[in-house]
Motif scaffolding. Structure first.
Motif, PDB file in Angstrom:
ATOM      1  N   GLU A   3      21.688  33.167  33.014  1.00 44.31           N
ATOM      2  CA  GLU A   3      22.514  33.528  31.947  1.00 44.31           C
ATOM      3  C   GLU A   3      23.738  32.395  31.648  1.00 44.31           C
ATOM      4  O   GLU A   3      24.353  32.263  30.794  1.00 44.31           O
ATOM      5  N   THR A   4      23.864  31.492  32.731  1.00 47.37           N
ATOM      6  CA  THR A   4      24.923  30.442  32.636  1.00 47.37           C
ATOM      7  C   THR A   4      24.485  29.085  32.534  1.00 47.37           C
ATOM      8  O   THR A   4      25.145  28.292  32.506  1.00 47.37           O
ATOM      9  N   ARG A   8      24.084  27.802  24.595  1.00 46.67           N
ATOM     10  CA  ARG A   8      23.952  28.891  23.679  1.00 46.67           C
ATOM     11  C   ARG A   8      23.131  28.271  22.186  1.00 46.67           C
ATOM     12  O   ARG A   8      23.543  27.320  21.696  1.00 46.67           O
ATOM     13  N   GLU A  25      24.670  31.827  13.839  1.00 47.11           N
ATOM     14  CA  GLU A  25      24.482  33.358  14.289  1.00 47.11           C
ATOM     15  C   GLU A  25      24.081  34.302  13.495  1.00 47.11           C
ATOM     16  O   GLU A  25      23.155  35.127  13.867  1.00 47.11           O
ATOM     17  N   GLU A  42      19.240  37.739  19.852  1.00 48.57           N
ATOM     18  CA  GLU A  42      20.300  37.964  20.791  1.00 48.57           C
ATOM     19  C   GLU A  42      21.424  36.960  20.800  1.00 48.57           C
ATOM     20  O   GLU A  42      20.927  35.716  21.027  1.00 48.57           O
ATOM     21  N   LEU A  43      22.700  37.010  20.407  1.00 43.21           N
ATOM     22  CA  LEU A  43      23.366  35.758  20.202  1.00 43.21           C
ATOM     23  C   LEU A  43      23.840  35.265  21.598  1.00 43.21           C
ATOM     24  O   LEU A  43      24.319  34.017  21.732  1.00 43.21           O
ATOM     25  N   GLY A  44      23.485  35.908  22.586  1.00 44.59           N
ATOM     26  CA  GLY A  44      24.091  35.258  23.797  1.00 44.59           C
ATOM     27  C   GLY A  44      22.832  34.444  24.250  1.00 44.59           C
ATOM     28  O   GLY A  44      22.922  33.663  25.411  1.00 44.59           O
ATOM     29  N   THR A  45      21.575  34.178  23.670  1.00 47.05           N
ATOM     30  CA  THR A  45      20.548  33.447  24.383  1.00 47.05           C
ATOM     31  C   THR A  45      20.928  32.038  24.415  1.00 47.05           C
ATOM     32  O   THR A  45      21.656  31.250  23.562  1.00 47.05           O
ATOM     33  N   ARG A  46      20.425  31.525  25.682  1.00 44.28           N
ATOM     34  CA  ARG A  46      20.892  30.297  26.053  1.00 44.28           C
ATOM     35  C   ARG A  46      19.259  29.186  26.124  1.00 44.28           C
ATOM     36  O   ARG A  46      18.640  30.148  26.558  1.00 44.28           O
TER      37      ARG A  46
END
Length: 244
Positions: A3-4, A8, A25, A42-46
């Protein structure tokens, strides 16, 4: 990827000039964005922009550019090399200042003008020139004589040259004037002087020849001797064509 790790997705889209981060977004939430063939909402997708294949509304978004990709409108009389021991004008005479060493993709004979791609991306240059990827090339061809319909039909069916047959993908008469015919020809061939030899085979020698497109790249109104960067859309389409 944790996740880190990565960047983004909306930041990648904004950096590519697709839209503002807020608008990017909304595109993600609307299901308009794919990563490696999967719609992402998903907005958090990296993502890793160097490795992942990202598309918006089906169009490929290239990774941030580490290489140079230019279009040159080669003038007549210029040799398709970067250096010439005989001192003739070469492609390097038209490269913008302070550029790194560039490769030219494919060749045009000295008297042929038009579109040439210049890049320092060796793998891209190799693939774009390789016949297995069948990248189309379009030419405007002015030939001697008024071409009759039966000759056009012969060209459409294909002609046999000394090194094998050649058949255009498309051929169209653009205009006819007294003693001249202007054609638009698209083909995947990359053999030496293929268009000139094809026209000689049907008795209509080429008077003037210009390459106007390679795949999705169009020469457009670019003046002879000038260069421009390949656009994001053009590069994305080319990367798909050559499998990068």
């Amino acid at each position: 990827m944790t996740e880190t790790e990565g960047v983004r997705l909306q930041k990648v889209l904004a950096a590519a000039g697709i839209a503002s981060r807020r608008a990017s977004e909304e595109m993600i939430l609307d299901g308009r964005v794919e990563v490696n063939g999967r719609i992402v909402t998903e907005l958090g997708t990296r993502v890793d922009p160097e490795r992942d294949t990202i598309r918006v509304d089906g169009s490929r978004i290239p990774a941030p550019r580490r290489h140079i990709y230019l279009v040159l409108n080669k003038p007549r009389g210029v040799v398709s090399t970067m250096d010439d021991p005989e001192g003739r004008p070469t492609l390097s005479d038209y490269v913008p200042p302070r550029m790194p060493r560039l490769f030219h993709v494919g060749r045009l004979d000295t008297q042929t003008e038009g579109l040439i791609v210049l890049t320092n991306d060796g793998e891209f240059a190799h693939r774009l020139a390789h016949p297995s990827y069948e990248v189309s090339k379009t030419y405007m061809v002015e030939v001697v004589g008024g071409m009759e319909p039966r000759t056009l039909k012969r060209l459409e069916k294909g002609v046999t040259l000394d090194d094998g047959p050649v058949k255009p993908d498309k051929i169209k008469v653009v205009s006819r004037t007294e003693g001249r015919t202007l054609l638009r020809i698209t083909l995947h061939e990359g053999r030496n002087r293929i268009v000139r030899r094809m026209m000689d085979a049907v008795g209509h020698p080429v008077e003037r020849l210009s390459r106007t497109a390679i795949g999705p790249i169009m020469l457009g109104q670019l003046p002879p001797g000038e260069t421009r960067e390949i656009t994001r859309d053009e590069l994305g389409k080319l990367l798909d064509i050559v499998g990068m």
